[in-house]
Design an enzyme around this catalytic site. Structure first.
Site, PDB file in Angstrom:
ATOM      1  N   THR A 158       0.776  -1.160  -0.163  1.00  0.00           N
ATOM      2  CA  THR A 158      -0.025  -0.136  -0.098  1.00  0.00           C
ATOM      3  C   THR A 158       0.749   1.344  -0.097  1.00  0.00           C
ATOM      4  O   THR A 158       2.120   1.188  -0.055  1.00  0.00           O
ATOM      5  CB  THR A 158      -0.888   0.171   1.248  1.00  0.00           C
ATOM      6  OG1 THR A 158      -0.098   0.426   2.341  1.00  0.00           O
ATOM      7  CG2 THR A 158      -1.600  -1.261   1.555  1.00  0.00           C
ATOM      8  N   CYS A 159       0.198   2.382   0.070  1.00  0.00           N
ATOM      9  CA  CYS A 159       1.204   3.611   0.043  1.00  0.00           C
ATOM     10  C   CYS A 159       1.817   3.827   1.209  1.00  0.00           C
ATOM     11  O   CYS A 159       2.982   4.468   1.309  1.00  0.00           O
ATOM     12  CB  CYS A 159       0.160   4.715  -0.177  1.00  0.00           C
ATOM     13  SG  CYS A 159      -1.148   5.167   1.110  1.00  0.00           S
ATOM     14  N   GLU A 167      -8.808   3.722   9.692  1.00  0.00           N
ATOM     15  CA  GLU A 167      -9.151   3.909   8.089  1.00  0.00           C
ATOM     16  C   GLU A 167      -9.747   2.629   7.737  1.00  0.00           C
ATOM     17  O   GLU A 167      -9.291   1.481   7.861  1.00  0.00           O
ATOM     18  CB  GLU A 167      -8.035   4.379   7.410  1.00  0.00           C
ATOM     19  CG  GLU A 167      -6.554   3.547   7.511  1.00  0.00           C
ATOM     20  CD  GLU A 167      -6.620   2.620   6.396  1.00  0.00           C
ATOM     21  OE1 GLU A 167      -7.292   2.497   5.775  1.00  0.00           O
ATOM     22  OE2 GLU A 167      -5.581   1.782   6.587  1.00  0.00           O
ATOM     23  N   GLN A 196      -7.937  -3.637   0.671  1.00  0.00           N
ATOM     24  CA  GLN A 196      -6.268  -3.673   0.102  1.00  0.00           C
ATOM     25  C   GLN A 196      -5.880  -5.071   0.475  1.00  0.00           C
ATOM     26  O   GLN A 196      -5.069  -6.005  -0.245  1.00  0.00           O
ATOM     27  CB  GLN A 196      -5.251  -2.786   0.833  1.00  0.00           C
ATOM     28  CG  GLN A 196      -5.658  -1.305   0.345  1.00  0.00           C
ATOM     29  CD  GLN A 196      -4.999  -0.226   1.112  1.00  0.00           C
ATOM     30  OE1 GLN A 196      -4.553  -0.431   2.160  1.00  0.00           O
ATOM     31  NE2 GLN A 196      -4.584   0.862   0.304  1.00  0.00           N
ATOM     32  N   MET A 198      -8.247   6.864  -3.972  1.00  0.00           N
ATOM     33  CA  MET A 198      -7.863   7.856  -3.042  1.00  0.00           C
ATOM     34  C   MET A 198      -8.280   9.221  -3.702  1.00  0.00           C
ATOM     35  O   MET A 198      -8.822  10.205  -2.889  1.00  0.00           O
ATOM     36  CB  MET A 198      -6.269   7.820  -2.783  1.00  0.00           C
ATOM     37  CG  MET A 198      -6.006   6.691  -1.794  1.00  0.00           C
ATOM     38  SD  MET A 198      -4.357   6.533  -1.154  1.00  0.00           S
ATOM     39  CE  MET A 198      -3.766   8.379  -1.032  1.00  0.00           C
TER      40      MET A 198
END
Length: 531
Positions: free
Chosen positions: A47-48, A130, A136, A209
């Site tokens: 993920t980011c 979140e 994810q 996003m």
């Protein structure tokens, strides 16, 4: 099970972006992992804010041992964990370069499972609570399944993590309100402009996003411009939120028009460069420009922050707002931590108990075989006049006698699952009852030995709680020793059926993903931090 990876907690963004792995590359990396002789199964979460490998060391056939013995973990067993850790480290270093090595963290056994559960519950996220992490993780599981790198052992832990995450969101308010990287970016924009109404926001990118950010911006009253490499995606997102789509060629013109720029593309290179911003500044005639980069790898060259009247924030700069968000949900986070710890303990007890299944099956087979042989002998002699009804009654009597004889030993054996001396006790039990060497004497006992173990062994089924786990035994408190608490956590995937390896002693349907002699030593030997 092992875990190796880095996240926003262990590595700054300039290190994390070195390891950014797009979804299309995940199968290739997974194949590289499972090609290593030390790794049997692998799951990769990218993920980011994190890139993490979860893996199960490759299982090897046990070495021959004397009948009845349950050998302790060998040096070879322990080295497999170390080899799997080193293989995972080598893979990540190969992808991101030697600079990532010092930022990698690792865990083994129950510690790795606990970390997996915390990640799924969003307790390890930059923005605690979140919701995106569950999606994810589901995507990561789907990719690993498609790449055929996720089997029964690691797969069970991964699917259980999804259920833990859902339970946390159901039973706590940790996700109340807007909690995501996108929402924090909008909160930052509100701090820059007390009121977003009347201001123009440029959104670069049209992914998940960007979509979340666009809805929040429009709700706050901002005029929205959407620029994306795909005109169709830009048009679709703009149409959905009432914004203006523009082609990629109009990026510079859009930067000139905007008060706030939020960028979240998946580009491997910078899409906003110092030269572009310098040209835009001249046309803006002194107006300040605020840029928020929520992409990893970053979309906006950090050098633009050196330009006058230009202010750049990346995901690591959002930490102060995130800290305030965490404080507001501290009580809910504590409740979520308790749920995760409970689920991890239950999963550990369940996996340890499954390792005892071969002995339980063998003990039942041995006992029933003896009883059935004596009844068969009588039916061939003095009781040969009995009819079908009476013979059926005797068969039921054998089942009842087996259940009553073994209820207490079976219950106590299960309760010993986490006892450090369990191997010695099991070893003695198998030798005393000659479980490994005794032949199965009739078809009825043979069917039992094949693992058709049912709830009759323990009497009436234990009621399940709403989350699917068996409640503690009467009088037991949370966190009690397995000797006093109900040692049988019920995983939804467990069907209670076990298998027997041909020509060998019974084996559980799958080995534990938890067992390791010294997790801290294994992690340290691989040169990793504790996560």
């Amino acid at each position: 099970m092992i875990f190796v990876g880095l996240s926003h907690k262990t590595a700054p963004i300039e290190v994390r972006e070195r390891l950014a792995i797009g979804r299309d590359r995940l199968p290739e990396v997974l194949a590289r992992l499972t090609a290593h002789p030390a790794i049997g199964e692998a799951l990769l979460l990218s993920t980011c804010n994190r890139v993490e490998i979860y893996a199960s060391p490759r299982q090897q056939a046990p070495a021959p041992s004397r009948p009845g013995s349950v050998p302790p973990p060998s040096d070879e067993d322990l080295s497999r964990d170390n080899e799997a850790l080193r293989a995972a480290v080598a893979t990540l270093v190969g992808l991101g370069g030697d600079a990532v090595r010092g930022h990698l963290a690792g865990r083994v056994g129950s510690d790795a499972v606990l970390h997996l559960f915390r990640v799924a519950a969003s307790l390890d996220s930059m923005v605690v609570g979140e919701p995106q992490i569950l999606g994810q993780m589901k995507d990561a599981i789907e990719v690993a399944r498609g790449a055929k790198t996720l089997g029964a052992r690691l797969g069970r832990a991964a699917h259980r993590a999804i259920k833990v995450g859902k339970r946390v969101r159901t039973e706590t308010a940790i996700g109340a309100g807007q909690v995501s990287v996108s929402s924090v970016a909008i909160d930052l924009a509100r701090q820059i402009f007390a009121d977003l109404a009347g201001h123009t926001a440029l959104l670069i990118g049209a992914g998940d996003m960007a979509e979340a950010a666009s809805k929040l911006l429009v709700r706050a009253g901002a005029r929205l411009i959407v620029v994306n490499r795909s005109p169709d995606r830009a048009a679709a997102l703009a149409r959905e939120v009432g914004g203006e789509p523009r082609p990629w060629a109009d990026l510079e013109r859009s930067v000139i028009d905007a008060d706030i720029v939020i960028s979240s593309t998946s580009s491997p290179n910078y899409v906003v460069t110092p030269d572009l911003v310098r040209r835009a500044r001249k046309a803006r005639k002194g107006r300040s420009l605020f840029l928020i980069d929520i992409a990893v790898p970053r979309d906006i060259d950090p050098a633009v922050n050196k330009l006058d009247s230009v202010y750049l924030y990346d995901v690591d700069d959002l930490s102060q707002i995130v800290a305030q968000s965490v404080e507001g949900r501290a009580a809910e986070a504590a409740r979520a931590e308790a749920i995760v710890a409970d689920e991890a303990q239950a999963f550990e007890a369940w996996t340890l108990e499954r390792a005892l299944t071969p002995t339980i099956v063998g003990l039942r087979a041995r006992t029933r075989s003896i009883l059935a042989a004596e009844v068969e002998r009588s039916l061939s002699g003095k009781l040969r006049h009995l009819g079908a009804v009476e013979r059926q009654a005797l068969a039921m009597m054998i089942d009842a006698a087996t259940n009553k004889l073994l209820h207490v030993p079976t219950t106590r054996l299960r309760a010993m699952a986490s006892d450090p001396r369990v191997a010695e006790h099991v070893d003695s039990l198998r030798e005393l009852f000659d479980i490994d060497g005794a032949p199965v004497e009739n078809a009825a006992a043979s069917a039992l030995a094949e693992g058709e173990l049912r709830g009759a062994v323990d009497g009436p089924p234990t009621p399940r709680s709403a989350r699917g786990a068996a409640p503690p035994a009467s009088g037991a408190r949370g966190g009690a020793s397995p000797r006093h608490a109900d040692p049988r956590p019920q995983a939804a995937e467990d069907n209670g059926v076990y298998t027997r390896q041909p020509g060998g002693r019974p084996q559980p349907a799958e080995a534990s993903v938890m067992a390791v002699a010294n997790p801290a030593a294994a992690v340290s030997a691989a040169g990793l931090k504790g996560a």
